[in-house]
Write an enzyme that holds these catalytic residues in place. Structure first.
Site, PDB file in Angstrom:
ATOM      1  N   CYS A 118       0.822  -1.218   0.000  1.00 42.40           N
ATOM      2  CA  CYS A 118       0.000   0.000   0.000  1.00 42.40           C
ATOM      3  C   CYS A 118       0.857   1.269   0.000  1.00 42.40           C
ATOM      4  O   CYS A 118       1.587   1.518  -0.939  1.00 42.40           O
ATOM      5  CB  CYS A 118      -0.974  -0.035   1.175  1.00 42.40           C
ATOM      6  SG  CYS A 118      -2.015  -1.487   1.151  1.00 42.40           S
ATOM      7  N   ARG A 154     -12.983   4.377  -3.710  1.00 39.78           N
ATOM      8  CA  ARG A 154     -11.860   3.585  -3.225  1.00 39.78           C
ATOM      9  C   ARG A 154     -12.010   2.144  -3.691  1.00 39.78           C
ATOM     10  O   ARG A 154     -13.127   1.641  -3.817  1.00 39.78           O
ATOM     11  CB  ARG A 154     -11.839   3.585  -1.695  1.00 39.78           C
ATOM     12  CG  ARG A 154     -11.254   4.813  -1.058  1.00 39.78           C
ATOM     13  CD  ARG A 154     -11.236   4.677   0.449  1.00 39.78           C
ATOM     14  NE  ARG A 154     -10.031   3.980   0.927  1.00 39.78           N
ATOM     15  CZ  ARG A 154      -8.858   4.580   1.110  1.00 39.78           C
ATOM     16  NH1 ARG A 154      -8.722   5.862   0.853  1.00 39.78           N
ATOM     17  NH2 ARG A 154      -7.818   3.916   1.561  1.00 39.78           N
ATOM     18  N   HIS A 207      -3.285  -5.770   1.500  1.00 44.79           N
ATOM     19  CA  HIS A 207      -2.870  -5.920   2.897  1.00 44.79           C
ATOM     20  C   HIS A 207      -3.629  -7.125   3.414  1.00 44.79           C
ATOM     21  O   HIS A 207      -3.833  -8.059   2.664  1.00 44.79           O
ATOM     22  CB  HIS A 207      -3.069  -4.618   3.687  1.00 44.79           C
ATOM     23  CG  HIS A 207      -4.472  -4.194   3.861  1.00 44.79           C
ATOM     24  ND1 HIS A 207      -5.236  -4.631   4.914  1.00 44.79           N
ATOM     25  CD2 HIS A 207      -5.257  -3.387   3.122  1.00 44.79           C
ATOM     26  CE1 HIS A 207      -6.438  -4.083   4.807  1.00 44.79           C
ATOM     27  NE2 HIS A 207      -6.487  -3.334   3.733  1.00 44.79           N
TER      28      HIS A 207
END
Ligand SMILES: [Zn+2]
Lengths: 242, 414
Positions: free
Chosen positions: A94, A129, A195
């Site tokens: 990320c 997002r 993640h």
């Protein structure tokens, strides 16, 4: 730390440890110890110099302001670039992934220089997002089973000519460039938007990092029963509509 | 004066809104859709958008917000203030504007309104209800895939509370809370402690690295530092601003609840209730919305503990009975929990070494890998019944996140 131990460096947990990123360090450490290796793990805060003699460096994700602060401090420190030129392995996720590239968009909306260890440039997406489970096929050169992960990012990362895509998504967004690529790597430096943390769902990526660090082709097997069960469940979740 | 209940009557429109809201709540209850308080509040707010402000005008309002402990602290403050007048409160934890409106509509005779507020709504509710006091306990990572970033939340509080007429009663041991509160003109600092520190290594003001010698903390770059508290939790005692120590006797377990009691005593003192009286009244609180309850189930005594985020799990580990007491862990990742389980890796499960452990819940496999990497022994079970059967008769500590906790309560009949 003794000379014979595997040196594992967790970079800037005070800034880059938002999404359980410590998990990546815990998984690598555990799997190294299960193979009988002596592991010296060093957690380096952003007001401390980064050691250049590490074998594996792990970098996590972070919120926008900490990401900028981390980039500033890593550039000033210079240790990570020296470690890479010494042959160190780096695995980043990320915000950490973006920092390793040439540049990204910081919290002030400006272009922030990265470390240039990955041939990528990151921008910020205009749309929603990217959030959710991801399933992707890892670059066949790496000889790994499919990547399962969880993504949550606004960033878009474009690969330059020397970076190889880490994986190609079947479900999910990945780099957000529309070509289905997810993550990138240059030699021993890896970056991903997964993640979750990603190594808990993909223990064989942790083993790849260990093999690269130890310069071996194989590692003794360990009991992967629970990892396998979790992978199966998450892969099936990623392939079903929410 | 504020003590005599409603000094001026509600307008006809507000009365209609309250009545309509109560009717909607009754219908919702009859239809078996929960307590009805939220739907009642939504109907009432739609009829009269200023209703919350109008209902609050007649009350001495106390707002309570935090990542963890706000429901319990709201309950403790309410108990303490009953020493000096009737209290209306959203005791069931419906903590967004609709639920708050609904709760206040039920308390026309009350002097005090003690209100738990969801972190995201604090600034707005503080504007609408003109509180006399605002208690701020802690801020840490929680449901990251849907909530605002933690520091952004502190920033929003800071903007929303600057110039507030309320006295802000705030935890000086949490740097994010201090950042949020220190824009307010009138702050009472409480040393309530902070066990989870991993969201506050970076200075909220300038981004420098915080130094943390002992209990103190400071930024080496900009001078932002821990304020001097006037109230403090010290072991099993509350220290008041005069330096007197008052013993804490709670039925609720754990350090975090002692911290909540300390903040509550400071709030009560602001309304003239002395610490001794306040703390005695807090002893009455046995369980809060099912949390901490001990339930007899299949010949075992199950204690139900709610932990929704890494800071909450850490505080919970510090209060459970020692090994060999068995522990059942349950984790879901539904909408209300946040659909991302990465936070499991921020919890130090090695603290459970020595306990027999069973894992259940929708995301038991995430927990299984987490515990395997922590080097712990554990069993994976399909159901709570199966897990309970693996435990010997006696106490079981059961720790679950939000929807997993609701599932448990339904199954064990609490
Ligand atoms: Zn500072």
């Amino acid at each position: 730390m003794s000379d014979s131990s595997l040196r594992l460096v967790w970079v800037y947990p005070d800034l880059l440890s938002t999404y359980g990123d410590q998990g990546n360090a815990l998984v690598v450490e555990r799997r190294a110890r299960q193979r009988g290796l002596d592991v010296a793990r060093v957690d380096v805060r952003s007001d401390q110099p980064l050691p250049t003699s590490g074998d594996i460096y792990l970098i996590g994700g972070g919120e926008d302001r900490p990401q900028r602060l981390a980039a500033e401090r890593l550039r000033r420190d210079g240790g990570l670039s020296r470690a890479v030129s010494n042959g160190a392995i780096v695995f980043s996720v990320c915000a950490g992934y973006q920092i390793l590239g040439h540049e990204f968009i910081n919290d002030l909306g400006e272009r922030e220089p990265g470390l240039g260890l990955l041939d990528v440039v990151s921008t910020r997406g205009e749309g929603e997002r990217c959030v959710g489970d991801v399933l992707a096929d890892i670059d066949s050169r790496l000889g790994l089973p499919p990547l399962t992960g969880f993504e949550n990012h606004q960033g878009i990362t474009h690969l330059g000519p020397t970076a190889r895509p880490f994986a190609k998504v079947r479900f999910g967004n990945g780099n957000g460039t529309g070509d289905g690529f997810e993550g990138a790597y240059n030699d021993t430096v890896f970056g991903t938007y997964m993640h979750g943390p990603v190594l808990a769902r993909n223990p064989l990526i942790a083993d790849l990092l260990l093999k690269l660090a130890l310069d071996v082709n194989a590692l003794p097997p360990v009991d992967d029963r629970w990892y396998e069960a979790l992978r199966e469940e998450r892969i099936s979740a990623a392939t079903q509509p929410a | 004066m504020a003590g005599a209940g409603n000094a001026e009557p509600l307008s006809p429109r507000a009365k209609l809104a309250v009545t309509a809201g109560k009717a909607a709540a009754a219908v919702s209850r009859a239809a078996g859709r929960g307590s009805g308080s939220v739907i009642g509040g939504k109907v009432a707010l739609r009829l009269d958008p200023d209703l919350l402000a109008r209902l609050a005008r007649h009350l001495d309002v106390v707002l309570v917000s935090a990542t963890n402990g706000k429901t319990t602290t709201t309950r403790l403050i309410a108990e303490a203030l009953r020493a000096s007048g009737q209290v209306v409160s959203n005791a069931l934890g419906a903590n967004m504007p609709a639920g708050i409106t609904s709760a206040l509509a039920g308390g026309s005779e009350a002097r005090f309104g003690v209100i738990e507020v969801d972190e995201k709504y604090l600034a707005g509710v503080a504007r609408d209800t003109t509180p006399k006091a605002i208690a701020l306990l802690n801020l840490s990572r929680d449901q990251l895939d849907r909530a605002a970033e933690t520091r952004m939340l502190a920033e929003k509080w800071r903007e929303g509370l600057s110039g507030t007429k309320a006295v802000v009663i705030a935890n000086c041991d949490d740097p994010l809370i201090v950042w949020a509160a220190s824009s307010s003109p009138n702050v009472v600092w409480v040393a309530a402690g902070q066990e989870w520190k991993d969201d506050a290594w970076s200075c909220p003001s300038c981004g420098g690295v915080l130094q943390r010698p002992g209990e103190d903390w400071m930024c080496g770059e900009c001078g932002f530092r821990r304020p001097i508290p006037s109230w403090a939790l010290n072991g099993d005692f509350v220290l008041d601003p005069h330096g007197s120590a008052w013993p804490i006797h709670l039925q609720l377990p754990g350090r975090a609840n002692k911290a909540n009691a300390t903040t509550s005593a400071a709030v009560a003192a602001h309304f003239g209730v002395p610490p001794q009286v306040a703390l005695e009244r807090m002893y009455q609180v046995q369980a809060v919305a099912g949390r901490y309850d001990v339930i007899s189930f299949q010949g075992r005594e199950m204690r139900l503990l709610l932990a929704k985020n890494p800071a909450g799990w850490l505080e919970t580990f510090s209060l459970i009975d020692p090994p060999p007491t068995p522990v059942i862990l349950s984790v879901n990742a539904r909408g209300a929990d946040g659909t991302d389980t990465s936070w499991l890796w921020d919890v130090d499960y090695t603290r459970l070494a020595g306990h027999p452990i069973c894992v259940i819940g929708d995301r038991r496999l995430d927990l299984a890998v987490r515990l395997e990497v922590a080097g712990l022994d554990f069993r994976v079970c399909e159901t709570v019944d199966e897990a309970v059967q693996l435990c010997p008769p006696g106490r079981i500590e059961t720790i679950a996140n939000y929807t997993a906790f609701q599932d448990l309560r339904r199954r064990v009949g609490n």
